[in-house]
Design a protein around this motif. Structure first.
Motif, PDB file in Angstrom:
ATOM      1  N   ASP A 155     -31.164  23.411  16.166  1.00  0.00           N
ATOM      2  CA  ASP A 155     -31.109  22.328  15.179  1.00  0.00           C
ATOM      3  C   ASP A 155     -29.771  21.606  15.247  1.00  0.00           C
ATOM      4  OD1 ASP A 155     -31.558  20.671  12.992  1.00  0.00           O
ATOM      5  OD2 ASP A 155     -31.255  22.246  11.504  1.00  0.00           O
ATOM      6  N   LEU A 156     -28.687  22.361  15.242  1.00  0.00           N
ATOM      7  CA  LEU A 156     -27.357  21.742  15.288  1.00  0.00           C
ATOM      8  C   LEU A 156     -27.171  20.941  16.568  1.00  0.00           C
ATOM      9  CD1 LEU A 156     -26.775  23.587  12.829  1.00  0.00           C
ATOM     10  CD2 LEU A 156     -24.536  24.042  13.818  1.00  0.00           C
ATOM     11  N   MET A 157     -27.624  21.472  17.692  1.00  0.00           N
ATOM     12  CA  MET A 157     -27.382  20.799  18.972  1.00  0.00           C
ATOM     13  C   MET A 157     -28.323  19.623  19.200  1.00  0.00           C
ATOM     14  SD  MET A 157     -26.109  23.551  21.774  1.00  0.00           S
ATOM     15  CE  MET A 157     -25.546  22.152  22.748  1.00  0.00           C
ATOM     16  N   LEU A 158     -29.564  19.728  18.754  1.00  0.00           N
ATOM     17  CA  LEU A 158     -30.526  18.659  19.009  1.00  0.00           C
ATOM     18  C   LEU A 158     -30.400  17.499  18.027  1.00  0.00           C
ATOM     19  CD1 LEU A 158     -33.753  20.715  19.849  1.00  0.00           C
ATOM     20  CD2 LEU A 158     -32.365  19.366  21.437  1.00  0.00           C
ATOM     21  N   THR A 159     -30.006  17.780  16.802  1.00  0.00           N
ATOM     22  CA  THR A 159     -29.994  16.739  15.762  1.00  0.00           C
ATOM     23  C   THR A 159     -28.599  16.315  15.334  1.00  0.00           C
ATOM     24  OG1 THR A 159     -30.007  18.248  13.860  1.00  0.00           O
ATOM     25  CG2 THR A 159     -32.146  17.745  14.883  1.00  0.00           C
ATOM     26  N   GLY A 160     -27.571  17.090  15.731  1.00  0.00           N
ATOM     27  CA  GLY A 160     -26.230  16.774  15.248  1.00  0.00           C
ATOM     28  C   GLY A 160     -26.009  17.166  13.801  1.00  0.00           C
ATOM     29  N   ARG A 161     -26.855  18.027  13.279  1.00  0.00           N
ATOM     30  CA  ARG A 161     -26.742  18.443  11.876  1.00  0.00           C
ATOM     31  C   ARG A 161     -25.359  19.019  11.592  1.00  0.00           C
ATOM     32  NH1 ARG A 161     -30.742  22.769   8.786  1.00  0.00           N
ATOM     33  NH2 ARG A 161     -29.669  22.754   6.754  1.00  0.00           N
ATOM     34  N   VAL A 162     -24.837  18.704  10.413  1.00  0.00           N
ATOM     35  CA  VAL A 162     -23.547  19.207   9.957  1.00  0.00           C
ATOM     36  C   VAL A 162     -23.792  20.136   8.772  1.00  0.00           C
ATOM     37  CG1 VAL A 162     -21.294  18.606   9.009  1.00  0.00           C
ATOM     38  CG2 VAL A 162     -22.361  17.122  10.726  1.00  0.00           C
ATOM     39  N   LEU A 163     -23.240  21.332   8.833  1.00  0.00           N
ATOM     40  CA  LEU A 163     -23.390  22.298   7.753  1.00  0.00           C
ATOM     41  C   LEU A 163     -22.180  22.259   6.835  1.00  0.00           C
ATOM     42  CD1 LEU A 163     -24.700  25.472   9.662  1.00  0.00           C
ATOM     43  CD2 LEU A 163     -26.047  23.702   8.506  1.00  0.00           C
ATOM     44  N   SER A 164     -22.420  22.228   5.547  1.00  0.00           N
ATOM     45  CA  SER A 164     -21.340  22.372   4.581  1.00  0.00           C
ATOM     46  C   SER A 164     -20.864  23.817   4.561  1.00  0.00           C
ATOM     47  CB  SER A 164     -21.836  21.983   3.183  1.00  0.00           C
ATOM     48  OG  SER A 164     -22.788  22.938   2.715  1.00  0.00           O
ATOM     49  N   ALA A 165     -19.776  24.053   3.866  1.00  0.00           N
ATOM     50  CA  ALA A 165     -19.257  25.417   3.768  1.00  0.00           C
ATOM     51  C   ALA A 165     -20.278  26.344   3.112  1.00  0.00           C
ATOM     52  CB  ALA A 165     -17.944  25.423   2.986  1.00  0.00           C
ATOM     53  N   ALA A 166     -20.944  25.855   2.055  1.00  0.00           N
ATOM     54  CA  ALA A 166     -21.939  26.682   1.372  1.00  0.00           C
ATOM     55  C   ALA A 166     -23.132  26.961   2.273  1.00  0.00           C
ATOM     56  CB  ALA A 166     -22.392  25.996   0.081  1.00  0.00           C
ATOM     57  N   GLU A 167     -23.571  25.955   3.037  1.00  0.00           N
ATOM     58  CA  GLU A 167     -24.673  26.166   3.972  1.00  0.00           C
ATOM     59  C   GLU A 167     -24.282  27.142   5.076  1.00  0.00           C
ATOM     60  OE1 GLU A 167     -27.073  21.918   3.820  1.00  0.00           O
ATOM     61  OE2 GLU A 167     -25.160  22.037   4.910  1.00  0.00           O
ATOM     62  N   ALA A 168     -23.038  27.048   5.528  1.00  0.00           N
ATOM     63  CA  ALA A 168     -22.561  27.957   6.574  1.00  0.00           C
ATOM     64  C   ALA A 168     -22.550  29.396   6.089  1.00  0.00           C
ATOM     65  CB  ALA A 168     -21.167  27.540   7.036  1.00  0.00           C
ATOM     66  N   GLU A 169     -22.190  29.605   4.842  1.00  0.00           N
ATOM     67  CA  GLU A 169     -22.213  30.969   4.312  1.00  0.00           C
ATOM     68  C   GLU A 169     -23.650  31.486   4.251  1.00  0.00           C
ATOM     69  OE1 GLU A 169     -20.590  33.539   0.477  1.00  0.00           O
ATOM     70  OE2 GLU A 169     -21.554  31.603   0.165  1.00  0.00           O
ATOM     71  N   ARG A 170     -24.562  30.665   3.786  1.00  0.00           N
ATOM     72  CA  ARG A 170     -25.963  31.097   3.712  1.00  0.00           C
ATOM     73  C   ARG A 170     -26.548  31.353   5.098  1.00  0.00           C
ATOM     74  NH1 ARG A 170     -26.203  26.999  -0.342  1.00  0.00           N
ATOM     75  NH2 ARG A 170     -27.244  25.552   1.079  1.00  0.00           N
ATOM     76  N   ALA A 171     -26.048  30.634   6.095  1.00  0.00           N
ATOM     77  CA  ALA A 171     -26.563  30.781   7.461  1.00  0.00           C
ATOM     78  C   ALA A 171     -25.864  31.893   8.232  1.00  0.00           C
ATOM     79  CB  ALA A 171     -26.402  29.458   8.211  1.00  0.00           C
ATOM     80  N   ASN A 172     -24.974  32.648   7.583  1.00  0.00           N
ATOM     81  CA  ASN A 172     -24.274  33.775   8.199  1.00  0.00           C
ATOM     82  C   ASN A 172     -23.171  33.351   9.166  1.00  0.00           C
ATOM     83  OD1 ASN A 172     -24.003  36.667   8.435  1.00  0.00           O
ATOM     84  ND2 ASN A 172     -24.845  36.514  10.488  1.00  0.00           N
ATOM     85  N   LEU A 173     -22.751  32.095   9.070  1.00  0.00           N
ATOM     86  CA  LEU A 173     -21.684  31.627   9.948  1.00  0.00           C
ATOM     87  C   LEU A 173     -20.320  32.073   9.435  1.00  0.00           C
ATOM     88  CD1 LEU A 173     -21.561  30.034  12.552  1.00  0.00           C
ATOM     89  CD2 LEU A 173     -21.369  27.936  11.223  1.00  0.00           C
ATOM     90  N   VAL A 174     -20.168  32.184   8.126  1.00  0.00           N
ATOM     91  CA  VAL A 174     -18.930  32.687   7.528  1.00  0.00           C
ATOM     92  C   VAL A 174     -19.284  33.786   6.535  1.00  0.00           C
ATOM     93  CG1 VAL A 174     -17.762  30.463   7.802  1.00  0.00           C
ATOM     94  CG2 VAL A 174     -18.874  30.984   5.631  1.00  0.00           C
ATOM     95  N   GLN A 175     -18.318  34.678   6.307  1.00  0.00           N
ATOM     96  CA  GLN A 175     -18.557  35.777   5.371  1.00  0.00           C
ATOM     97  C   GLN A 175     -18.003  35.508   3.978  1.00  0.00           C
ATOM     98  OE1 GLN A 175     -17.129  36.258   8.559  1.00  0.00           O
ATOM     99  NE2 GLN A 175     -17.486  38.359   9.225  1.00  0.00           N
ATOM    100  N   TYR A 176     -17.044  34.588   3.879  1.00  0.00           N
ATOM    101  CA  TYR A 176     -16.405  34.315   2.585  1.00  0.00           C
ATOM    102  C   TYR A 176     -16.352  32.817   2.360  1.00  0.00           C
ATOM    103  CZ  TYR A 176     -14.829  39.172   2.810  1.00  0.00           C
ATOM    104  OH  TYR A 176     -14.781  40.538   2.896  1.00  0.00           O
TER     105      TYR A 176
END
Length: 257
Positions: A155-176
């Motif tokens: 999704d990120l690579m095909l659409t250029g989607r940008v994740l917010s900090a809150a979305e990144a936490e929900r997606a397991n990209l960040v722990q805090y």
């Protein structure tokens, strides 16, 4: 002005990307400076924190330098990124990424090389390589995809989607997830805990745990048992367990405590 700053505080090495006028974009010189700083930290620190000076953590690859390269040189450069980031990922010292503002492309790959990731509310995450007609080259195909999952990576690579900090936490990209400008403080808090960890436990977490994920179930359980035997029979474990049994060690408390 140096591209990388380095400071040792309380057994923690603070490594700062310092090209704010370029949004801390990574070129060959910066990559080499990161590697040198990480090697220094691994020789004198018990934890390290990577962060960005200026408006963001890192906007990724310095494209002005990248445009002039031929395919073989791009290949060699990609492998250099893999080697530098593997030094963090496979090294003996836990790495914490304190993230704010743009954490995109190669900046996200650098963050993914760290063991713990903290995002403040201003942080945002993307892999814009696809929209620029190129492909990730700093390890994202393996390491960011393992954090996000293949579908989100696509999704990120095909659409250029940008994740917010809150979305990144929900997606397991960040722990805090912390308030704006609070990531360094949280990193300092976590580093203070990390430096007190028993060395054999750190060895198991950094060296055995990632490899276990690539093993069959039975092989992974075997390595777990070997690591448990090594760690739990060490002198530091014996002292800490004795403290706990003697009611000198802290008990686990709930989050609200």
């Amino acid at each position: 002005m140096t591209d990388i700053t380095y400071e040792l505080r309380d057994r923690t090495a603070w490594i700062g990307l310092n090209r704010p006028q370029k949004r801390n974009a990574i070129n060959d010189a910066v990559l080499q400076a990161i590697e040198a700083a990480v090697r220094r930290a691994q020789g004198e620190a018990r934890a390290m924190v990577l962060f960005g000076h200026g408006p963001c953590f890192c906007a990724g690859l310095d494209l002005a330098e990248h445009r002039a390269r031929e395919a073989p040189e791009v290949f060699r450069n990609s492998r250099a990124w893999h080697a530098a980031f593997s030094l963090i990922r496979r090294g003996p010292v836990p790495a914490i990424a304190a993230l704010h503002g743009a954490t995109v492309g190669g900046g996200l790959e650098l963050a993914a090389a760290c063991h713990l990731r903290i995002a403040d509310a201003t942080a945002f995450f993307a892999l814009p390589e696809g929209s620029r007609g190129i492909y990730v080259g700093g390890g994202a195909s393996v390491h960011v995809a393992r954090l996000l999952g293949t579908a989100r990576m696509m999704d990120l690579m095909l659409t250029g989607r940008v994740l917010s900090a809150a979305e990144a936490e929900r997606a397991n990209l960040v722990q805090y997830l912390v308030d704006a400008e609070k990531a360094p403080g949280k990193a300092s808090e976590l580093a203070a805990k990390v430096v007190e960890m028993a060395p054999l436990t750190v060895l198991g977490v950094l060296q055995a745990l990632p490899r276990i994920q690539d093993m069959s179930e039975e092989d992974g359980l075997f390595v777990e048992s070997m690591m448990a035997a090594l760690a739990q029979t060490g002198p530091e474990a014996a002292a800490r367990l004795a403290d706990f049994v003697g009611k000198r060690g802290a008990k686990v408390a709930g989050p609200s405590s």
